[in-house]
Motif scaffolding. Structure first.
Motif, PDB file in Angstrom:
ATOM      1  N   LYS A  48       0.814  -1.222   0.000  1.00  0.00           N
ATOM      2  CA  LYS A  48       0.000   0.000   0.000  1.00  0.00           C
ATOM      3  C   LYS A  48       0.845   1.269   0.000  1.00  0.00           C
ATOM      4  CE  LYS A  48      -4.042  -2.030   0.141  1.00  0.00           C
ATOM      5  NZ  LYS A  48      -4.950  -1.971  -1.044  1.00  0.00           N
ATOM      6  N   PRO A  51       4.877   2.806  -4.179  1.00  0.00           N
ATOM      7  CA  PRO A  51       4.302   2.985  -5.517  1.00  0.00           C
ATOM      8  C   PRO A  51       4.810   1.986  -6.557  1.00  0.00           C
ATOM      9  CG  PRO A  51       4.977   5.095  -4.598  1.00  0.00           C
ATOM     10  CD  PRO A  51       5.531   4.041  -3.702  1.00  0.00           C
ATOM     11  N   TYR A  54       2.549  -1.035  -7.158  1.00  0.00           N
ATOM     12  CA  TYR A  54       1.175  -0.837  -7.617  1.00  0.00           C
ATOM     13  C   TYR A  54       0.969  -1.567  -8.946  1.00  0.00           C
ATOM     14  CZ  TYR A  54       0.661   2.932  -4.153  1.00  0.00           C
ATOM     15  OH  TYR A  54       0.588   3.664  -2.992  1.00  0.00           O
ATOM     16  N   SER A  55       0.902  -2.878  -8.880  1.00  0.00           N
ATOM     17  CA  SER A  55       0.696  -3.696 -10.072  1.00  0.00           C
ATOM     18  C   SER A  55      -0.263  -4.827  -9.729  1.00  0.00           C
ATOM     19  CB  SER A  55       2.034  -4.259 -10.567  1.00  0.00           C
ATOM     20  OG  SER A  55       2.553  -5.195  -9.645  1.00  0.00           O
ATOM     21  N   TYR A  58       0.864  -7.599  -7.138  1.00  0.00           N
ATOM     22  CA  TYR A  58       0.898  -7.213  -5.732  1.00  0.00           C
ATOM     23  C   TYR A  58      -0.484  -6.819  -5.212  1.00  0.00           C
ATOM     24  CZ  TYR A  58       5.818  -7.468  -6.687  1.00  0.00           C
ATOM     25  OH  TYR A  58       7.051  -7.937  -7.058  1.00  0.00           O
ATOM     26  N   TYR A  59      -1.366  -6.428  -6.109  1.00  0.00           N
ATOM     27  CA  TYR A  59      -2.774  -6.203  -5.747  1.00  0.00           C
ATOM     28  C   TYR A  59      -3.381  -7.511  -5.241  1.00  0.00           C
ATOM     29  CZ  TYR A  59      -7.816  -5.464  -6.576  1.00  0.00           C
ATOM     30  OH  TYR A  59      -9.181  -5.395  -6.462  1.00  0.00           O
ATOM     31  N   SER A  62      -1.708  -8.612  -1.854  1.00  0.00           N
ATOM     32  CA  SER A  62      -2.211  -7.919  -0.654  1.00  0.00           C
ATOM     33  C   SER A  62      -3.534  -8.520  -0.197  1.00  0.00           C
ATOM     34  CB  SER A  62      -2.365  -6.419  -0.929  1.00  0.00           C
ATOM     35  OG  SER A  62      -3.365  -6.171  -1.901  1.00  0.00           O
ATOM     36  N   LYS A 136      -7.251  -2.593 -14.339  1.00  0.00           N
ATOM     37  CA  LYS A 136      -7.777  -2.485 -12.973  1.00  0.00           C
ATOM     38  C   LYS A 136      -9.145  -3.134 -12.844  1.00  0.00           C
ATOM     39  CE  LYS A 136      -8.387   0.874  -9.243  1.00  0.00           C
ATOM     40  NZ  LYS A 136      -8.300   2.306  -8.852  1.00  0.00           N
TER      41      LYS A 136
END
Length: 306
Positions: A48, A51, A54-55, A58-59, A62, A136
């Protein structure tokens, strides 16, 4: 002989009744639970706050960590409390609730792992289209689908158990409320429940395993075509941690729910359950942090190491 046990409670007979062993198990599982919480919370915080992470990969990671926190919390705190008590009981409502969330979270986890396999397949086999394919919205749909699969599996297997009758002392030869041990202590016909359980395990298990398998067949095939040793090593390193986690979960989880009752053993059942419901949530963040250079770098930044 009159039953002295409250009919609204179940009694756990798992692990050990030896007081000294119970203290030993308490220390071990408390340590594991602490590592599970701290490790998975750290992974979530790193993803989180950095930066560069932020892919899609890793989304999903998490959310996998979040599922692991919930899964472990569903099982371990009650087990720890029982290890300090003479009579290890759980209310019937608490037992069914624990079983429901165990089914929900375990299946959600395997489908998230399947989504992660598809993400790795796209990254390795179609790198030029990766950003478009793993948008996304696509990632959100895959995650939502994982939770819906988990919810469906939990509802399908929990609703029929309300018609099951339990007689005698309600003694479960296990340390938590899992469906197979519960069905074994029923005094009513559980044929339909077992059919639903085995059918749903096969359908949902194959539904998550086959996409993962197909993805990795394509990934390995693509990696083998890379001429440089450095290129093959880099491509494989992005997938090895995920493959390790998938192997650990499927080998124990699927075998626990699909093995014939004729070869069932209380000790083996407990060992398998400890592996996929307690050890795997602890090992996931360790595996991903040790095998992933980007996560290790982000951890270094989080804790102030250059």
């Amino acid at each position: 002989m009159e039953n002295q046990t409250d009919r609204s409670e179940f009694i756990f007979l798992g692990l050990s009744s030896d007081p000294q062993l119970q203290i030993f198990f308490f220390v071990i599982f408390f340590t594991i639970y602490f590592i599970t919480l701290s490790g998975n919370i750290t992974i979530i915080l790193v993803i989180k706050t950095d930066p560069s992470l932020y892919s899609p990969m890793y989304y999903f990671l998490s959310h996998l960590s979040f599922v692991d926190i919930c899964y472990s919390t569903d099982i371990v705190p009650k087990m720890l409390a029982n290890l300090l008590m003479k009579q290890k009981t759980i209310s019937s409502t608490g037992c069914l609730t624990q079983m429901f969330f165990s089914l929900l979270l375990s299946v959600t986890e395997v489908f998230i792992l399947s989504a992660m396999a598809y993400d790795r397949y796209t990254a390795v086999c179609h790198p030029l289209h990766y950003v478009v394919v793993m948008s996304k919205s696509v990632c959100s749909y895959l995650l939502m689908g994982s939770w819906l699969m988990g919810l469906s599996f939990a509802v399908i297997n929990t609703v029929p158990i309300f018609k099951v009758q339990f007689c005698g002392f309600h003694e479960i030869r296990h340390f938590s409320c899992e469906l197979p041990p519960l069905l074994k202590i029923s005094c009513s016909d559980t044929f339909l429940n077992n059919i639903i359980l085995y059918s749903s395990v096969v359908i949902f298990g194959l539904g998550s395993f086959l996409p993962t398998l197909i993805s990795y067949i394509h990934i390995i095939s693509a990696i083998l075509k890379i001429r440089s040793t450095e290129g093959r090593s880099k491509a494989f390193s992005t997938c090895s941690s995920h493959l390790t986690v998938v192997g650990l979960l499927y080998m124990t989880g699927m075998s626990q729910y699909t093995k014939p009752s004729s070869i069932s053993s209380v000790v083996v059942d407990e060992l398998f359950s400890v592996q996929y419901s307690i050890l795997t949530p602890m090992l996931n963040p360790i595996i991903y942090s040790l095998k992933n250079k980007e996560v290790k770098r982000a951890l270094g930044k989080l804790f102030g190491k250059k």
